[in-house]
Design an enzyme around this catalytic site. Structure first.
Site, mmCIF file in Angstrom:
data_model
loop_
_atom_site.group_PDB
_atom_site.id
_atom_site.type_symbol
_atom_site.label_atom_id
_atom_site.label_comp_id
_atom_site.label_asym_id
_atom_site.label_seq_id
_atom_site.Cartn_x
_atom_site.Cartn_y
_atom_site.Cartn_z
ATOM 1 N N GLU A 172 0.793 -1.243 0.000
ATOM 2 C CA GLU A 172 0.000 0.000 0.000
ATOM 3 C C GLU A 172 0.819 1.285 0.000
ATOM 4 O OE1 GLU A 172 -2.726 -0.446 3.268
ATOM 5 O OE2 GLU A 172 -3.639 -2.226 2.404
ATOM 6 N N GLU A 282 -6.026 -10.978 -1.197
ATOM 7 C CA GLU A 282 -6.808 -10.800 0.042
ATOM 8 C C GLU A 282 -8.303 -10.780 -0.269
ATOM 9 O OE1 GLU A 282 -5.364 -7.454 2.354
ATOM 10 O OE2 GLU A 282 -3.279 -7.870 1.825
HETATM 11 C C1 XIL Z 1 -5.880 -6.656 8.475
HETATM 12 C C2 XIL Z 1 -6.153 -7.888 9.346
HETATM 13 O O1 XIL Z 1 -7.070 -8.715 8.687
HETATM 14 C C3 XIL Z 1 -6.685 -7.446 10.681
HETATM 15 O O2 XIL Z 1 -6.773 -8.566 11.569
HETATM 16 C C4 XIL Z 1 -5.781 -6.380 11.306
HETATM 17 O O3 XIL Z 1 -6.380 -5.892 12.484
HETATM 18 C C5 XIL Z 1 -5.559 -5.230 10.340
HETATM 19 O O4 XIL Z 1 -5.050 -5.726 9.113
HETATM 20 N N1 XIL Z 1 -4.876 -4.916 3.790
HETATM 21 C C6 XIL Z 1 -3.811 -5.687 4.202
HETATM 22 C C7 XIL Z 1 -3.959 -6.574 5.379
HETATM 23 O O5 XIL Z 1 -2.773 -5.720 3.518
HETATM 24 O O6 XIL Z 1 -2.765 -6.734 6.081
HETATM 25 C C8 XIL Z 1 -5.051 -6.094 6.305
HETATM 26 O O7 XIL Z 1 -5.240 -7.081 7.297
HETATM 27 C C9 XIL Z 1 -6.335 -5.846 5.539
HETATM 28 C C10 XIL Z 1 -6.124 -4.775 4.490
#
Ligand code: XIL
Length: 390
Positions: A172, A282
């Site tokens: 990101e 994701e």
């Molecule tokens: C999220 C996790 O799912 C949560 O448990 C944590 O509290 C915050 O991060 N983008 C990403 C992930 O790259 O690392 C994030 O994961 C969700 C958004």
């Protein structure tokens, strides 16, 4: 708010790690043994995909001990991403003190079940301690910040060398607004201390620490518009500078009607044309109302409706199945380019979308319900994967 959210996330992570560590131990081996037999018996998504594409999930090590989640993961998936436990604040909260227990449990489970592991992540503006970049609220010198970044990547990618197939090296880094410089980068603490080339440096350090790992750039909402253009620019600039980058991760935090499959299709083709592998890293489909799409971690919302507290209506189950089916259909159409699809969680009870962007709602974004029962969306995905696996 930004700080508060990051702290809450951080606290939750520590609690999770504590639970995870105490709950683990020899039983990991027991679950491993049983699960292996199950995965041989097969019938899951991983078998449907038949080696044509990796099918992954994000988990936390303690969840692998859960009697529903453990067997589900080993039966259905062949790739694991640590949802939190390999992030900088989990592995090096304090400078120089590395903690790998939870991540190691995840790797052991994966090895016991013939699964791959993807490292997530080495550098992010969130869940990465500020000491890496700042002192007393002021940016460190470029040299100090670079030394911290190198030490972190050497420590973590070095530890997991040979254990992970690839790393989300930088997560990101592209801004949703005007951004910094030619590419429009997010003005992160790393950028403030090091400069725009902190991204290239992170990739260089990762390539040196684990030369055989694939190196990825990972982001949300990078399937269209400015974010797509900027990601393409970033890939080109890294390649031009001779920096090794193997793939781009499209997080795939999507919604019922957004983005269109046409947009997803065009983005995959645009990335593939740059010569990088494409991964959906994701994936989840938010079924709840919210103000904006994407996954800007600080875009916390208050008071959104929670219409499926008692369960998803059958009409919505069908719509979700259709949506997942269409997504996997477009991914399969691009099977030459897509090497992995990872779902962000296992059953609906584990989804981060129960707490994002609104805390404490009941989301239904994944393929299994809260009891681990397959939803119509599961059937739709499996059907597509069977086709893909032919
Ligand atoms: C999220 C996790 O799912 C949560 O448990 C944590 O509290 C915050 O991060 N983008 C990403 C992930 O790259 O690392 C994030 O994961 C969700 C958004």
């Amino acid at each position: 708010m930004e700080k508060l959210f990051s702290r809450v996330v951080g606290m939750r992570c520590v609690m999770v790690m504590a639970v995870g560590l105490s709950a683990l131990g020899m039983s990991a081996v027991a679950v491993g043994g049983a699960g292996q037999a199950e995965s041989k018996a097969g019938g899951g998504l991983r078998d449907a995909a038949n080696g044509k594409v990796l099918i992954g999930t994000a988990v936390m090590a303690y969840q692998l001990q859960d009697p529903v989640i453990g067997p589900l993961v080993s039966r259905e998936f062949n790739c694991l991403t640590a949802e939190n436990e390999m992030k900088p604040e989990a592995v090096q909260r304090e400078k120089g003190v590395f903690t790998f227990e939870a991540g190691d449990k995840l790797v052991a489970f994966a090895e016991a079940h013939g699964m791959k592991v993807v490292g997530h992540n080495l550098c992010w503006h969130n869940q990465m301690p500020r000491w890496n970049w700042e002192k007393d609220g002021q940016p460190l010198s470029r040299e100090e910040a670079l030394a911290n970044l190198k030490a972190h990547i050497d420590g973590v990618a070095g530890h997991y060398k040979g254990k992970v197939v690839g790393w989300d090296v930088v997560n990101e880094a592209i801004d949703d607004g005007p951004g910094v410089g030619d590419i429009g980068l997010r003005n992160t603490p790393a950028l403030k201390a090091i400069g725009e080339d902190y991204i290239a440096k992170a990739f260089e350090f990762a390539a040196a620490a684990d030369p055989s790992a694939e190196l990825y750039y990972n982001d949300y909402s990078n399937e269209s518009g400015q974010k797509l253009e900027r990601t393409l620019k970033l890939i080109r600039s890294l390649k031009k500078a001779g920096v090794k980058i193997d793939g781009v991760g499209m997080q795939g935090h999507w919604m019922m009607g957004w983005p269109s499959t046409d947009v997803i299709d065009k983005a995959i083709k645009a990335y593939a044309a740059e010569g990088v592998k494409v991964m959906i890293t994701e994936l989840d489909v938010d079924v709840l109302p919210r103000k904006q799409g994407g996954a800007e971690i600080n875009a916390v919302e208050k008071g959104g409706a929670d219409p499926y507290k008692e369960g998803l209506t059958s009409d919505m189950q069908d719509k979700l199945a259709k949506r997942y089916g269409e997504i996997f259909d477009v991914l399969r159409q691009n099977k030459e380019s897509i090497t992995r699809v990872t779902l962000w969680g296992t059953h609906d009870g584990t989804s981060w979308l129960n707490n994002y962007p609104v805390r404490g709602r009941t989301n239904h974004a994944l393929l299994w319900d809260r009891e681990g029962k397959e939803k119509p969306a599961y059937t739709a995905v499996k059907k597509e994967l069977e086709e893909w696996g032919k």
